[in-house]
Design a protein around this motif. Structure first.
Motif, PDB file in Angstrom:
ATOM      1  N   PHE A 101      33.434   6.316 -40.522  1.00 60.18           N
ATOM      2  CA  PHE A 101      34.509   5.431 -40.198  1.00 60.18           C
ATOM      3  C   PHE A 101      35.982   5.983 -40.505  1.00 60.18           C
TER       4      PHE A 101
ATOM      5  N   ARG B 265      39.202   8.798 -38.443  1.00 61.67           N
ATOM      6  CA  ARG B 265      40.646   8.327 -38.069  1.00 61.67           C
ATOM      7  C   ARG B 265      41.655   9.428 -38.792  1.00 61.67           C
TER       8      ARG B 265
ATOM      9  N   THR C 101      50.950   1.493 -39.748  1.00 65.73           N
ATOM     10  CA  THR C 101      49.599   2.040 -40.057  1.00 65.73           C
ATOM     11  C   THR C 101      49.735   1.973 -41.758  1.00 65.73           C
TER      12      THR C 101
ATOM     13  N   LEU D  79      45.562   4.170 -41.618  1.00 63.50           N
ATOM     14  CA  LEU D  79      44.943   3.201 -41.122  1.00 63.50           C
ATOM     15  C   LEU D  79      45.711   2.144 -40.431  1.00 63.50           C
TER      16      LEU D  79
ATOM     17  N   ARG E  86      44.261  -3.553 -39.159  1.00 60.89           N
ATOM     18  CA  ARG E  86      42.768  -4.017 -39.179  1.00 60.89           C
ATOM     19  C   ARG E  86      41.876  -3.104 -39.593  1.00 60.89           C
ATOM     20  N   GLU E  87      42.139  -1.817 -39.487  1.00 54.53           N
ATOM     21  CA  GLU E  87      40.973  -0.565 -39.952  1.00 54.53           C
ATOM     22  C   GLU E  87      41.133  -0.450 -41.368  1.00 54.53           C
TER      23      GLU E  87
END
Length: 78
Positions: A8, A12, A23, A45, A48-49
């Motif tokens: 995950f 990114r 971010t 990120l 949300r990430e």
């Protein structure tokens, strides 16, 4: 650290987001686990990430108080 979490965050690592995208910095190996503040261990990120990354760590390591605490802070600040 599990493969799911690692995949995950690494997906990114080198992407390019549209200019102006909000971010946040995230340690791939958590700071509380001794992860250094070096470029190879950092990823940008979206908010949300970042939330999802901490949720994954908290679920995958429920015995780790630091992972639970970090996720709790994310929940309280959102």
């Amino acid at each position: 650290m599990t493969r799911r979490y690692f995949n995950f965050v690494m997906a990114r690592k080198d992407r390019v987001l549209p200019e102006g995208t909000y971010t946040e910095n995230h340690h791939i190996i958590p700071d509380s686990w001794g992860g250094p503040k070096e470029d190879w261990n950092m990823v940008r990120l979206t908010a949300r990430e970042h939330y999802i990354a901490h949720k994954m760590l908290a679920r995958e390591f429920p015995q780790d108080c630091s992972a639970l605490k970090a996720f709790g802070y994310m929940c309280a600040s959102n």
